[in-house]
Design an enzyme around this catalytic site. Structure first.
Site, PDB file in Angstrom:
ATOM      1  N   GLU A  47      -7.175   1.420  15.363  1.00 47.51           N
ATOM      2  CA  GLU A  47      -6.760   0.574  14.233  1.00 47.51           C
ATOM      3  C   GLU A  47      -6.457  -0.783  14.981  1.00 47.51           C
ATOM      4  O   GLU A  47      -6.053  -0.680  16.484  1.00 47.51           O
ATOM      5  CB  GLU A  47      -5.399   1.174  13.723  1.00 47.51           C
ATOM      6  CG  GLU A  47      -4.638   0.096  12.769  1.00 47.51           C
ATOM      7  CD  GLU A  47      -3.391   0.796  12.427  1.00 47.51           C
ATOM      8  OE1 GLU A  47      -2.504   1.277  13.148  1.00 47.51           O
ATOM      9  OE2 GLU A  47      -2.803   0.724  11.343  1.00 47.51           O
ATOM     10  N   ASN A 110      -5.543  -4.315   6.177  1.00 46.89           N
ATOM     11  CA  ASN A 110      -5.650  -3.728   7.453  1.00 46.89           C
ATOM     12  C   ASN A 110      -7.017  -2.862   7.232  1.00 46.89           C
ATOM     13  O   ASN A 110      -6.821  -1.817   6.603  1.00 46.89           O
ATOM     14  CB  ASN A 110      -4.417  -2.813   7.887  1.00 46.89           C
ATOM     15  CG  ASN A 110      -4.542  -2.195   9.135  1.00 46.89           C
ATOM     16  OD1 ASN A 110      -5.669  -1.998   9.881  1.00 46.89           O
ATOM     17  ND2 ASN A 110      -3.357  -1.631   9.485  1.00 46.89           N
ATOM     18  N   LYS A 127      -6.493  -0.077   4.437  1.00 46.25           N
ATOM     19  CA  LYS A 127      -5.441   0.844   4.562  1.00 46.25           C
ATOM     20  C   LYS A 127      -4.690   1.184   3.178  1.00 46.25           C
ATOM     21  O   LYS A 127      -4.452  -0.152   2.549  1.00 46.25           O
ATOM     22  CB  LYS A 127      -4.666   0.398   5.698  1.00 46.25           C
ATOM     23  CG  LYS A 127      -3.746   1.548   6.148  1.00 46.25           C
ATOM     24  CD  LYS A 127      -2.964   0.851   7.236  1.00 46.25           C
ATOM     25  CE  LYS A 127      -1.831   1.739   7.962  1.00 46.25           C
ATOM     26  NZ  LYS A 127      -1.425   1.398   9.206  1.00 46.25           N
ATOM     27  N   GLU A 146       3.995  -4.236   8.464  1.00 49.33           N
ATOM     28  CA  GLU A 146       2.752  -4.321   7.559  1.00 49.33           C
ATOM     29  C   GLU A 146       2.921  -4.651   6.188  1.00 49.33           C
ATOM     30  O   GLU A 146       1.969  -5.089   5.646  1.00 49.33           O
ATOM     31  CB  GLU A 146       2.360  -2.815   7.839  1.00 49.33           C
ATOM     32  CG  GLU A 146       1.397  -2.434   9.093  1.00 49.33           C
ATOM     33  CD  GLU A 146       0.660  -1.438   9.327  1.00 49.33           C
ATOM     34  OE1 GLU A 146      -0.036  -1.263   8.521  1.00 49.33           O
ATOM     35  OE2 GLU A 146       0.934  -0.516  10.084  1.00 49.33           O
ATOM     36  N   CYS A 172      -4.384   5.120  10.550  1.00 48.98           N
ATOM     37  CA  CYS A 172      -2.933   5.281  10.914  1.00 48.98           C
ATOM     38  C   CYS A 172      -1.978   6.141  10.056  1.00 48.98           C
ATOM     39  O   CYS A 172      -2.165   7.350   9.855  1.00 48.98           O
ATOM     40  CB  CYS A 172      -2.061   4.125  11.551  1.00 48.98           C
ATOM     41  SG  CYS A 172      -0.926   4.528  12.753  1.00 48.98           S
ATOM     42  N   ASN A 197      -2.064   3.140  15.686  1.00 49.80           N
ATOM     43  CA  ASN A 197      -0.975   2.424  16.655  1.00 49.80           C
ATOM     44  C   ASN A 197       0.400   3.009  16.282  1.00 49.80           C
ATOM     45  O   ASN A 197       0.841   2.748  15.269  1.00 49.80           O
ATOM     46  CB  ASN A 197      -0.816   0.950  16.491  1.00 49.80           C
ATOM     47  CG  ASN A 197      -2.058   0.196  17.100  1.00 49.80           C
ATOM     48  OD1 ASN A 197      -1.974  -0.356  17.910  1.00 49.80           O
ATOM     49  ND2 ASN A 197      -3.215   0.434  16.243  1.00 49.80           N
TER      50      ASN A 197
HETATM   51  N1  CDV Z   1       0.506   1.630  12.539  1.00 51.44           N
HETATM   52  C1  CDV Z   1       0.972   2.680  11.792  1.00 51.44           C
HETATM   53  O1  CDV Z   1       0.596   2.960  10.700  1.00 51.44           O
HETATM   54  N2  CDV Z   1       1.916   3.430  12.355  1.00 51.44           N
HETATM   55  C2  CDV Z   1       2.819   4.256  11.669  1.00 51.44           C
HETATM   56  C3  CDV Z   1       4.382   4.213  12.174  1.00 51.44           C
HETATM   57  C4  CDV Z   1       4.992   2.956  11.821  1.00 51.44           C
HETATM   58  C5  CDV Z   1       4.956   5.349  11.830  1.00 51.44           C
HETATM   59  C6  CDV Z   1       2.610   5.786  11.925  1.00 51.44           C
HETATM   60  O2  CDV Z   1       2.203   6.224  10.894  1.00 51.44           O
HETATM   61  O3  CDV Z   1       2.151   6.130  12.917  1.00 51.44           O
END
Ligand code: CDV
Length: 310
Positions: A47, A110, A127, A146, A172, A197
């Site tokens: 990501e 995203n 996303k 975000e 993510c 991330n």
């Molecule tokens: N980049 C993300 O979506 N990170 C989230 C954090 C905030 C928990 C994740 O679900 O890994």
């Protein structure tokens, strides 16, 4: 005909705030070359692979935020990556912050794209589940904005025909939601590509910090098994601008087993032969959707009203 996709998860180490997109893309080319030497047909990057994970900073000036966004893809910074992959005939995916116009409005997503071996963008996923908070919360050691910087995708989940099968993407936080995998499986996905991330520290619930690696694999493995599909989880890892990001990039088989896992928190390639026909091991048996699914009993899942409390 064999439907084995030799897949490389290209984990990336930290990207500092002042690292240029061209430098990040150069690192991606080095990983792509490494994957090519191992015979990969597909390379999956994380990501927001071109920049530092900027939602950790509150930036009151929108121009500072917009400086992290791409308005076209490919662009000057990523052209070499596209050219090298095309020359090698390798498909690849990566995430970036996308600014675009549609419905007569400016949108910021995203985004993750999937590019086929001929260099064509065959899928663009935005996303759906944006975590974090919309306002500056100075009590946090770092922000997760975000919800402020991106629009949630109105486009949902989908799978595209490529690499001899059906491939889907998620990003993510999406990987924690069972609905993500089920939607993708119902769209026919046999493999899902997921960059992430994930900070080790979760400010609203620090007592779960020691569970971050566990929850990562739990989500990827459960999603793969309950839907009989390959899941490729790829981290941006390591200490990025003082923020500790988990690694643990993994290629998960439709049985839910981790086939191969990253061993470092830096730039690292892991490779596995992913036979898309193995989805049937699960889909023709315990999770035969046509035989055993009971959607008439799941009506709350897609209802908009908040679920009952308590
Ligand atoms: N980049 C993300 O979506 N990170 C989230 C954090 C905030 C928990 C994740 O679900 O890994």
């Amino acid at each position: 005909m064999s439907r084995v996709v030799r897949t490389a998860a290209a984990q990336m180490g930290p990207i500092s705030r002042d690292e240029t997109r061209a430098s990040a893309a150069e690192r991606m080319v080095a990983l792509l070359d490494q994957a090519a030497r191992q015979g990969a047909n597909l390379v999956v990057f994380p990501e927001l692979a071109l920049t530092s994970f900027f939602p950790r900073w509150f930036m009151p000036d929108q121009a500072d935020v917009d400086a992290f966004f791409e308005t076209e893809m490919p662009n000057a910074a990523t052209e070499t990556l596209f050219a090298r992959a095309r020359a090698l005939g390798i498909a690849f995916s990566f995430g970036y912050a996308e600014m675009c116009q549609h419905d007569g409005k400016l949108h910021r997503y995203n985004t993750a794209i999937l590019v086929d071996g001929a260099g064509q963008i065959v899928d663009r996923y935005r996303k759906v589940h944006l975590p974090g908070h919309p306002e500056h919360e100075p009590w946090r050691p770092f922000q997760h904005l975000e919800k402020r910087y991106f629009d949630p995708s109105p486009f949902g989940f989908h799978a595209v025909d490529t690499l001899g099968g059906k491939i889907g993407q998620a990003i993510c936080n999406d990987r924690r939601w069972p609905e993500t995998y089920r939607e993708l499986a119902l769209a026919g996905a046999e493999m899902v590509l997921i960059g992430y991330n994930t900070p080790r520290h979760y400010p609203p619930a620090p007592k779960h910090d020691h569970l971050q690696d566990f929850h990562n694999h739990l989500s990827l493995q459960a999603g793969a098994y309950a839907n009989g599909m390959w899941v490729i989880g790829v981290a941006k890892a390591g200490i990025e601008e003082g923020c500790d990001l988990i690694g643990g990039s993994a290629i998960v088989a439709p049985t839910g087993e981790i086939v191969v896992q990253a061993q470092t928190l830096g730039d690292e390639i892991i490779v596995a032969d992913c036979d898309l026909d193995r989805c049937a091991e699960i889909r023709a048996n315990i999770f035969d959707f046509a035989k055993h699914r009971r959607p008439e009993a799941y009506t709350r899942i897609a209802a908009k009203d908040a679920p009952a409390k308590g």
